[in-house]
Design an enzyme around this catalytic site. Structure first.
Site, PDB file in Angstrom:
ATOM      1  N   ASP A 341       0.852  -1.188   0.000  1.00 48.15           N
ATOM      2  CA  ASP A 341       0.000   0.000   0.000  1.00 48.15           C
ATOM      3  C   ASP A 341       0.892   1.244   0.000  1.00 48.15           C
ATOM      4  O   ASP A 341       1.789   1.377   0.845  1.00 48.15           O
ATOM      5  CB  ASP A 341      -0.916   0.009   1.234  1.00 48.15           C
ATOM      6  CG  ASP A 341      -1.912   1.154   1.195  1.00 48.15           C
ATOM      7  OD1 ASP A 341      -2.967   0.999   0.562  1.00 48.15           O
ATOM      8  OD2 ASP A 341      -1.623   2.209   1.796  1.00 48.15           O
ATOM      9  N   GLU A 384      -4.553   2.246  -4.473  1.00 48.49           N
ATOM     10  CA  GLU A 384      -3.094   2.307  -4.391  1.00 48.49           C
ATOM     11  C   GLU A 384      -2.517   1.044  -3.751  1.00 48.49           C
ATOM     12  O   GLU A 384      -1.402   1.045  -3.240  1.00 48.49           O
ATOM     13  CB  GLU A 384      -2.654   3.547  -3.614  1.00 48.49           C
ATOM     14  CG  GLU A 384      -3.105   3.607  -2.177  1.00 48.49           C
ATOM     15  CD  GLU A 384      -4.430   4.322  -1.985  1.00 48.49           C
ATOM     16  OE1 GLU A 384      -4.680   4.813  -0.876  1.00 48.49           O
ATOM     17  OE2 GLU A 384      -5.221   4.397  -2.953  1.00 48.49           O
TER      18      GLU A 384
END
Length: 464
Positions: A341, A384
């Site tokens: 992440d 993301e």
């Protein structure tokens, strides 16, 4: 070079001189191997259509040639082709310094000893080619005893023998011979790049063949290889040029060399009876059948690829995880999962806009893919978040891979001049004595490890 400091200093100056000559276009001394006032000398595979070849006029042609010209122009580099007789001669010329670059190749551990590789210039999946009557192929491990035709020297032969020992490998001299064995029923399938497969089938007229499946994790990540002594200066510039090539431009280049050509006019002298008219109708019908197949193949690729980053999308990752689960159940073993992440990514979108955020994700994806290397499937899990699926990696090796990927992102500024980092969670998915491995539990552990890494200050990796 020897171990004396004078020898090291002399080697350093020699490399600097070669680099200065290549970039500035100054005349080179005779001992500066490969340097030329006409540009940076590079070598290619002279007979690898439709990727690349050297024409009868001595010109570099094909998909690689067109993409390389785009990249060089945008990177402000002048290149000079050094013709060779075959691929082995090109490799040798690059090893000896007669070529500073190789245009279009996969990275291997052996090649990394003397070459530094750019970001991928062209990504082409390896697909399973079968006769039209063959069932769809979703798991190679289930095809006990089936014959796979491969041309000699292919980079996937060793890996197929290791990962799918029940397949029978049949080695041929050429790509065309491999497809010919499948067409005539002497082999059950061939596993080749989609671009080469489509081009060969079209040229040879083997329309009884089809794309029956894709092998996840076996993509061809075709890059530019640069000799190590000039890589520090050339690779960033080449990567900048590669990043500027849009997906639409890549598709247009590929279509120029692989698209089906149709002659719309018919010679009146040939249309002298009904047979000529029937032939024209049949030709038109064949064109549309092939055109629809081509569109279906493209839709298949698009449905499995993230439109922004070019990585596998979540649907494709889930499909590959299903294959991995089935393989673990039958054969045992272990698979590492690395969940990633991007740190503080919301701030990028909020402060600089979503287009800037998209550029960051695109560059970060390329770095992750390059750092992961062959055999690891990296995809966009969502937003993301990214997931790397790593077959046969131990806990120690998985941690080392996560750390290598972290450094690839964090330690070098991005094209916009900023530094970015990510946090990662690592877990293992292992075979169990009876039943299916618990994929949900492994993903949950990776997720928990990821948030533990964020709680520890971000820009780090944790394992559960």
């Amino acid at each position: 070079m020897g171990g004396q400091s004078g020898g090291q200093l002399g080697g350093w100056w020699a490399r600097l001189l070669v680099l200065a000559v290549l970039l500035a276009g100054l005349p080179a001394p005779a001992h500066a191997a490969g340097a030329s006032p006409d540009g940076i000398p590079y070598c290619v595979d002279p007979d690898w259509a439709p990727y690349e070849w050297i024409s009868g006029q001595g010109r570099h042609e094909g998909i690689a040639a067109d993409l390389l010209r785009l990249v060089a122009e945008r990177a402000g580099l002048t290149l000079r082709l050094t013709p060779t007789a075959d691929w082995n001669e090109s490799l040798q010329a690059a090893r000896e310094g007669h070529c500073m670059m190789l245009s279009f190749l996969n990275t291997t551990a052996q090649r990394r000893q003397w070459l530094t590789f750019t970001d991928p210039l062209y990504i082409d999946p390896n697909v399973v080619i079968t006769h039209q009557d063959h069932a769809a192929v979703t798991d190679l491990a289930a095809l006990d005893g089936q014959r796979v035709a491969l041309p000699k020297g292919t980079s996937i032969e060793e890996r197929l023998r290791r990962e799918y020992p029940k397949l029978v490998i049949v080695i041929t001299e050429t790509e065309a011979e491999a497809f010919g064995l499948v067409s005539t029923g002497k082999a059950d399938m061939a596993i080749r790049s989609m671009t080469v497969a489509v081009d060969t089938i079209r040229k040879k007229g083997w329309f009884n063949l089809k794309v029956a499946g894709q092998v996840p994790g076996y993509e061809n990540l075709l890059r530019i290889g640069v000799r190590n002594e000039v890589a520090e200066e050339l690779v960033p510039r080449l990567n900048s040029g590669i990043a500027s090539v849009t997906p639409e431009e890549r598709v247009a280049v590929a279509n120029r060399h692989v698209a089906i050509e149709v002659t719309t006019g018919i010679d009146p002298d040939l249309v002298w009876n009904g047979a000529g008219v029937l032939g024209g109708i049949l030709a038109a019908s064949l064109f549309w059948v092939l055109k629809l197949k081509s569109l279906n193949r493209r839709l298949h690729v698009l449905s499995h690829t993230d439109g922004l980053t070019g990585l596998e999308n979540r649907s494709s990752l889930n499909a590959y995880l299903a294959v991995v689960m089935a393989r673990l159940t039958r054969q045992g073993g272990v698979v590492a999962l690395i969940l990633i992440d991007v740190d503080h990514f919301k701030q990028v979108n909020d402060s600089r806009g979503h287009q800037a955020g998209d550029r960051v994700l695109t560059e970060l994806s390329a770095r992750l893919k390059q750092a992961a290397g062959d055999g690891v499937t990296v995809g966009r899990w969502g937003g993301e978040e990214f997931l790397a699926i790593c077959p046969d990696l131990s806990e120690t090796d998985a941690k080392a891979l996560a750390e290598r990927m972290r450094k690839a992102v964090a330690e070098v500024p991005f094209a916009d001049g900023h530094h970015y980092t990510f946090s990662a969670g690592v877990s293992l998915l292992s075979a169990v004595p009876q039943g299916m491995p618990d994929l949900d539990a492994a993903l949950a552990r990776a997720d928990q490890a990821l948030y533990a890494a964020k709680s520890a200050g971000r820009n780090c990796m944790n394992y559960l």
